[in-house]
Scaffold this active site. Structure first.
Site, PDB file in Angstrom:
ATOM      1  N   LYS A 135       0.839  -1.196   0.000  1.00 28.39           N
ATOM      2  CA  LYS A 135       0.000   0.000   0.000  1.00 28.39           C
ATOM      3  C   LYS A 135       0.874   1.246   0.000  1.00 28.39           C
ATOM      4  CE  LYS A 135      -3.906  -1.817   2.753  1.00 28.39           C
ATOM      5  NZ  LYS A 135      -5.008  -1.694   1.799  1.00 28.39           N
ATOM      6  N   ARG A 174      -9.999 -11.728   2.601  1.00 32.05           N
ATOM      7  CA  ARG A 174     -10.905 -12.774   2.097  1.00 32.05           C
ATOM      8  C   ARG A 174     -10.230 -14.139   2.092  1.00 32.05           C
ATOM      9  NH1 ARG A 174     -11.757  -9.701  -3.485  1.00 32.05           N
ATOM     10  NH2 ARG A 174     -11.413  -7.957  -2.076  1.00 32.05           N
TER      11      ARG A 174
END
Ligand code: BES
Ligand code: MN
Ligand code: ZN
Length: 464
Positions: free
Chosen positions: A242, A316
């Site tokens: 990020k 996820r």
């Protein structure tokens, strides 16, 4: 953790007898007379969330007026808690059916994260529980909410996978639940390959783990509730690193696990009529020579293979294994909480978490509870036609939605649906767990979202 005085007092306690009143005033309903003149001189008309302190003849604060606008929304009392000066207060003008929510809002508004400051605790306002409220029940829920927020606010350095395990153990022990943990390479033998893959870059210092709590396990006559939470203690994005601004607040990426533990604590302490299993995959999404990579194909507990399009779609992956584990236990209801996507914020902003479920009864029950306890959620669609966003050429599915820059929260939920239990109903909440802009009663930092709604729904469904 907090050095503060208990925020609530029972109406029959000694200190409560000297409580000063806070009068809740609707817009343009300021009383006449001395107070009315003081209000007029101060431009106070009952505007929502406005506070006016009123002196007696000696110049001491004798009472307070608090504006509620059209009608009382109990949650505005969070702002009251933040602004009232120290001392004991009682509320004038709360109906019995709003008493509990009003007192809870007051507790929530007084939260402050003070673990690392030496500032002396200010003399804080305390509130007499209005008639109709049960002080222990309110304080229990307030404590669970504080716990969630403290976990989220605690920097990743002090809230790693081990610390999440420690909190989970405390919560389990407090209610006589059992806890088991599978850590590091043992995750491979125990068939949690995705949890291991996401967390292995942080081995050995902060090894990934799978935390499992069971409560009421021998009560096979009761329905089984599974509660699952994303415990990414820090999300660097992995090799798909990020940028700085996006990484800044990623200590909160374990917010789902905090919510799962907070909800579990409530379920156990309220003695609801369920068997409970809590499943928390706790990992750090770190960068190292051993990190999982874009292009890798992971196996998963359920047997489905997953092509990694983006290591930043890590939540996820760990939830896939946790949900598969839940499915093996054949739950009647599964709830998961996760700070899963930035896209949820694009869709609904920070204060309104998306709720996903294909069970209409569960959706209706949750939305009704959400309204009752003023803990908003917004139903979003598990829109099956978008499922092809997760197609992979070389694996059963992929973890990022390929060329899709849209519907990111929906496609993330669809990804989870592949792994959700086939028995019972399932709901997924894509929470933010954070107040980005500080305001009175809603300080910047960790926030508890959708948990109170879930608890209220469970209370209605499974009274003890
Ligand atoms: N933890 C983030 C999601 C997130 C970001 C929640 C900011 C709240 C605030 C998650 O792991 C993530 O990085 N998701 C990606 C998914 C994408 C790579 C498919 C996202 O939302 O950008
Ligand atoms: Mn991520
Ligand atoms: Zn994440």
């Amino acid at each position: 953790m907090s050095r503060r005085l208990p925020v609530l007092l029972a109406a029959d306690s000694e200190d409560a007898q000297s409580a000063r009143p806070v009068r809740l005033i609707a817009r343009d309903a300021v009383p006449e007379g001395r107070i009315g003149a003081w209000a007029a001189a101060n431009g106070f008309k009952g505007q929502e969330a406005r506070l006016l302190l009123c002196p007696d003849d000696a110049g001491e604060v004798a009472e307070a007026l608090f504006g509620i606008g059209k009608a009382l929304d109990p949650m505005t009392l969070r702002a009251l808690a933040d602004r009232l000066p120290g001392g004991v207060w009682r509320l004038d003008g709360v109906s019995e059916d709003q008493a509990e929510l009003a007192a809870l809002a007051f507790c929530l508004g007084r939260y402050a994260f003070d673990r690392y400051t030496r500032a002396a605790a200010e003399p804080a306002a305390r509130l007499v529980v209005p008639e109709g409220g049960d002080i222990n029940r309110i304080l229990d829920l307030a404590r669970s909410c504080d716990l969630v927020r403290e976990m989220v606010d605690t920097p990743a350095a002090d809230m790693g996978p081990l610390q999440i395990e420690t909190v989970a153990r405390e919560i389990a022990e407090e209610s006589g639940a059992t806890l088991s943990v599978i850590t590091g390479d043992a995750l491979l033998e125990a068939n949690y390959p995705a949890v291991h893959a996401v967390g292995r870059a942080a081995v050995p210092a902060r090894a990934p783990r799978m935390i499992e709590i069971h409560w009421n396990a021998d009560r096979t006559d009761l329905p089984l509730l599974a509660v699952v939470g994303k415990g990414v203690v820090f999300d660097t994005g992995g090799l798909n690193l990020k940028a700085g601004a996006g990484m800044r607040n990623m200590k909160k990426d374990m917010g789902g696990s905090a919510h799962a533990l907070g909800l579990a604590r409530q379920v156990m302490r309220a003695g609801l009529g369920v068997r409970l299993v809590v499943l928390i995959p706790a990992v750090e999404n770190a960068v190292s020579g051993d990190a999982f990579r874009p292009g890798d194909v992971l196996s998963s507990r359920k047997g489905l293979t997953i092509e990694i399009g983006n290591t930043d779609a890590e939540g996820r992956l760990i939830l896939a294994d946790a949900l598969a584990r839940a499915g093996e236990l054949e739950p009647d209801l599964t709830l998961d909480f996760a700070t899963l996507t930035g896209a949820a914020r694009v869709a609904l902003g920070p204060d309104l978490p998306p709720l996903y479920t294909d069970d209409e009864t569960l959706a209706a029950d949750l939305l009704a509870a959400s309204g009752r306890v003023q803990d908003p959620v917004w139903r979003m669609p598990l829109w099956a036609p978008y499922g092809d966003a997760l197609d992979s050429d070389i694996a059963d599915l992929r973890n990022d939605s390929a060329a899709w820059a849209q519907a990111g929260s929906v496609t993330a939920a669809l990804f989870l649906m592949n792994f959700a239990p086939e028995t019972g109903a399932w709901a997924h909440m894509d929470i933010f767990a954070w107040n980005p802009r500080g305001r009175a009663g809603w300080p910047q930092g960790g926030e508890v979202q959708a948990m109170r709604a879930c608890f209220d729904m469970l209370k209605t469904r499974y009274p003890g």
